[in-house]
Design a protein around this motif. Structure first.
Motif: not given
Length: 289
Positions: A64-83
């Motif tokens: 299936l084509r899966v969309a992952a939720h991603l939020t701004c909470v409790d993480a740095t920009r670098d950590e979020t973009l790494a995810i």
């Protein structure tokens, strides 16, 4: 009327029992050939790793084509973009970009000192990578933090300007709620075809009612009366199926091309509503090994 495009939302399991329920939900709904499915993120990023595991497993095992939720909470920009980059490496090309709910007890949203200040910043950064279809949230009724009745439309327009491709709304109980929002969005210059209504089949009225009040969705008095009467006759499931099908049918008749179902990992009612709308299984999938 042609069958609508559909998509489903799941949440990642925290227990072994919940894991079995998720995979049974995916098995039951995957044959309906959804346009995509999404997997949520817990408040404060509490299910970050579980979300990643669920997203990659669903994509790998069910195709299936899966969309992952991603939020701004409790993480740095670098950590979020790494995810986000880890999703891209795993072949995930869709992200639902959200500000996110703060951790319990924190009160309002407070950005991480080195993190994204809002969903707009997250959307822009994801767009710059050129790797994702970006889906965002929309609110057909006034968000609890909105300054005025026009703020949600203005904010949604800014999300599209920042690089969002599609929007999925918070759930609602009456078709007019979405249709008024769609008209207001068009008046503001937003392409309404890019806004998909979020539909929540009512598996348990008392639980959904609490969820609605906590999220700012209005609860019509007639729904309370209808489920009270249905409970006396043991016909809650029949009522829920009829109401959800009627809501979806009305939206489709008004030109809405797609529907996004919040399944709560309980697939039966969602499946039955899809069947009633003419969405039928296309393939038979084997059990996950």
């Amino acid at each position: 009327m042609p069958a609508p495009r559909i998509s489903f939302e799941f949440f990642p399991p925290k227990t072994l029992e919940a894991s079995f329920r998720l995979w049974e939900t995916v098995r039951m709904l995957a044959p309906l050939n959804p346009e995509f499915v999404s997997v949520t993120y817990g408040a404060g990023g509490t299910t970050r790793q579980l979300t990643h595991e669920a997203v990659t497993t669903i994509g790998r095992e069910f195709g299936l084509r899966v969309a992952a939720h991603l939020t701004c909470v409790d993480a740095t920009r670098d950590e979020t973009l790494a995810i986000a980059e880890s999703y891209a490496r795993a072949g995930v090309s869709d992200i639902v970009a959200l500000r996110g709910d703060p951790p319990k007890g924190q009160g309002g949203f407070r950005p991480h000192p080195d993190g994204f200040a809002s969903s707009l910043d997250l959307i822009a950064a994801l767009k710059e990578t050129g790797k994702f279809t970006i889906r965002v949230g929309a609110y057909p009724e006034r968000h609890p933090e909105a300054a005025d009745d026009g703020a949600d439309i203005a904010w949604l327009k800014r999300k599209f300007e920042a690089g969002a491709d599609q929007a999925i709304t918070q759930f609602f109980f009456e078709a007019e709620t979405f249709l008024r929002f769609r008209d207001a969005a068009e008046k503001a210059g937003i392409d309404a075809s890019r806004i998909t209504p979020g539909i929540i089949p009512i598996e348990n009225w008392s639980g959904i009612r609490r969820f609605a009040l906590a999220s700012g969705a209005s609860v019509p008095a007639w729904l309370d009366d209808a489920f009270e009467k249905a409970a006396r006759d043991g016909r809650e499931d029949l009522l829920a199926t009829a109401l959800c099908t009627e809501l979806c049918d009305t939206l489709l008749a008004e030109g809405v091309p797609a529907l996004h179902f919040y399944t709560l990992n309980r697939p039966t009612l969602t499946r039955d509503v899809c069947f009633a709308l003419g969405v039928t299984p296309e393939v038979t999938l084997q059990n996950v090994a």
